[in-house]
Design an enzyme around this catalytic site. Sequence first.
Site, short mmCIF file in Angstrom:
data_model
loop_
_atom_site.label_atom_id
_atom_site.label_comp_id
_atom_site.label_asym_id
_atom_site.label_seq_id
_atom_site.Cartn_x
_atom_site.Cartn_y
_atom_site.Cartn_z
N ARG A 149 10.00 -2.80 -7.03
CA ARG A 149 8.97 -2.04 -6.33
C ARG A 149 8.60 -0.86 -7.23
O ARG A 149 9.42 -0.39 -8.02
CB ARG A 149 9.49 -1.51 -4.99
CG ARG A 149 9.97 -2.58 -4.02
CD ARG A 149 10.55 -1.94 -2.76
NE ARG A 149 10.99 -2.94 -1.78
CZ ARG A 149 12.25 -3.39 -1.67
NH1 ARG A 149 13.20 -2.89 -2.46
NH2 ARG A 149 12.56 -4.29 -0.76
N LYS A 173 15.32 0.33 -0.92
CA LYS A 173 15.02 0.90 0.40
C LYS A 173 16.30 1.23 1.15
O LYS A 173 17.29 0.52 1.05
CB LYS A 173 14.19 -0.10 1.22
CG LYS A 173 12.73 -0.21 0.78
CD LYS A 173 11.96 -1.10 1.73
CE LYS A 173 10.48 -1.12 1.40
NZ LYS A 173 9.73 -1.97 2.33
N HIS A 245 2.77 -3.95 -7.50
CA HIS A 245 3.44 -4.94 -6.65
C HIS A 245 3.09 -6.37 -7.06
O HIS A 245 3.86 -7.30 -6.78
CB HIS A 245 3.07 -4.70 -5.19
CG HIS A 245 4.23 -4.84 -4.25
ND1 HIS A 245 5.32 -4.00 -4.27
CD2 HIS A 245 4.48 -5.75 -3.27
CE1 HIS A 245 6.18 -4.37 -3.33
NE2 HIS A 245 5.71 -5.43 -2.72
N ARG A 248 5.75 -7.80 -9.09
CA ARG A 248 6.90 -8.21 -8.25
C ARG A 248 6.62 -9.58 -7.61
O ARG A 248 7.49 -10.45 -7.60
CB ARG A 248 7.13 -7.13 -7.18
CG ARG A 248 8.27 -7.40 -6.20
CD ARG A 248 8.49 -6.14 -5.38
NE ARG A 248 9.25 -6.34 -4.16
CZ ARG A 248 10.58 -6.31 -4.07
NH1 ARG A 248 11.29 -6.12 -5.17
NH2 ARG A 248 11.18 -6.46 -2.92
N HIS A 271 15.47 -8.12 -0.46
CA HIS A 271 14.95 -8.38 0.89
C HIS A 271 16.11 -8.47 1.88
O HIS A 271 17.10 -9.16 1.63
CB HIS A 271 14.17 -9.70 0.92
CG HIS A 271 12.83 -9.62 0.27
ND1 HIS A 271 12.14 -10.71 -0.18
CD2 HIS A 271 12.03 -8.54 -0.01
CE1 HIS A 271 10.99 -10.33 -0.70
NE2 HIS A 271 10.90 -9.03 -0.61
N TYR A 280 7.16 -16.63 -0.86
CA TYR A 280 6.96 -16.97 -2.27
C TYR A 280 7.17 -18.45 -2.56
O TYR A 280 7.08 -18.88 -3.71
CB TYR A 280 7.91 -16.14 -3.16
CG TYR A 280 7.63 -14.67 -3.07
CD1 TYR A 280 6.51 -14.11 -3.65
CD2 TYR A 280 8.48 -13.82 -2.36
CE1 TYR A 280 6.23 -12.76 -3.56
CE2 TYR A 280 8.22 -12.46 -2.26
CZ TYR A 280 7.09 -11.95 -2.86
OH TYR A 280 6.82 -10.60 -2.76
#
Length: 299
Positions: A149, A173, A245, A248, A271, A280
């Site tokens: 990110r 995150k 992004h 990514r 994730h 994806y």
Amino acid sequence: MKWEESKKGYENYLKLEKSLSQNSIAAYINDINKLIEFLGKNVKKTSPDKVKLQHLKKFVEWLNERGVSPRTQARTISGIKSFYKYLLIEGKITSDPTALLESPKIGRKLPDILTMEEIDELIDAIDLEKAEGQRNKAMLETLYSCGLRVSELVSLKITNLFFDQGFVKIEGKADKERLVPVSSRAVKEIQKYMDGYRKNLKIQKESENILFLNRRGKKLSRVMVFTIIKNLADKIQLNKKISPHTFRHSFATHLINGGADLRAVQEMLGHESILTTEIYTHLDRDYLKNTIHQYHPRS
């Protein structure tokens, strides 16, 4: 019950109990501010505990009338639901007015991706004669090599580079850490950047451990990375709307199309749910088209 007091408590809840980043917290608070704006214009003075389902339905209509996209509406409603869940947990309210509030139905949007040729073209377009050229090349190689990110890229620390083992440690995150493999090409470009441009900077005290720095020796902003990529896309006349992004998305898609295990990609992207990673698994359109032409009886 007052809005400002409730918002402050909610902000602390998101920070301390949910461990969200400052950017995520700001987004949630902005959702509450939108509701407050609507209520101020359309409803008599109303405190958080006096809001009813009918007010919230009118709020959604108001968002729609203002041209807010269904995806943004859904995100805003999610923020409002989170706020009232907090009030319920804290015992500030006895019933949740958002319980029966529906979000607009939205399709699952496939992310734009770059081909390997487009990534190479973007990186080759970097002017290495400029002082910051090698830094930009190292950044883009790292973005694509590690699937980061943009917030993770600009916060990448020198002490989290483990090149001997072929990994970098990412602080993602909610302060979750993960190890991500780094390509030999990215390692080479980072080392060239550190031995050249970075070594000659007057580095600010709070940025000594930050890898990618601006010309003032401070941590790069996310906006600056967006600008660098946009300018390169304009330079090569790339007919795609891209951002950091996009690198990514491309990283994940290229891995999965190449046969990588979905769980491994989930781990590298950081994730929490594999459902997020599954987006994806869309196949290359040319591959699908060729398969139809080759195997369909009417082709």
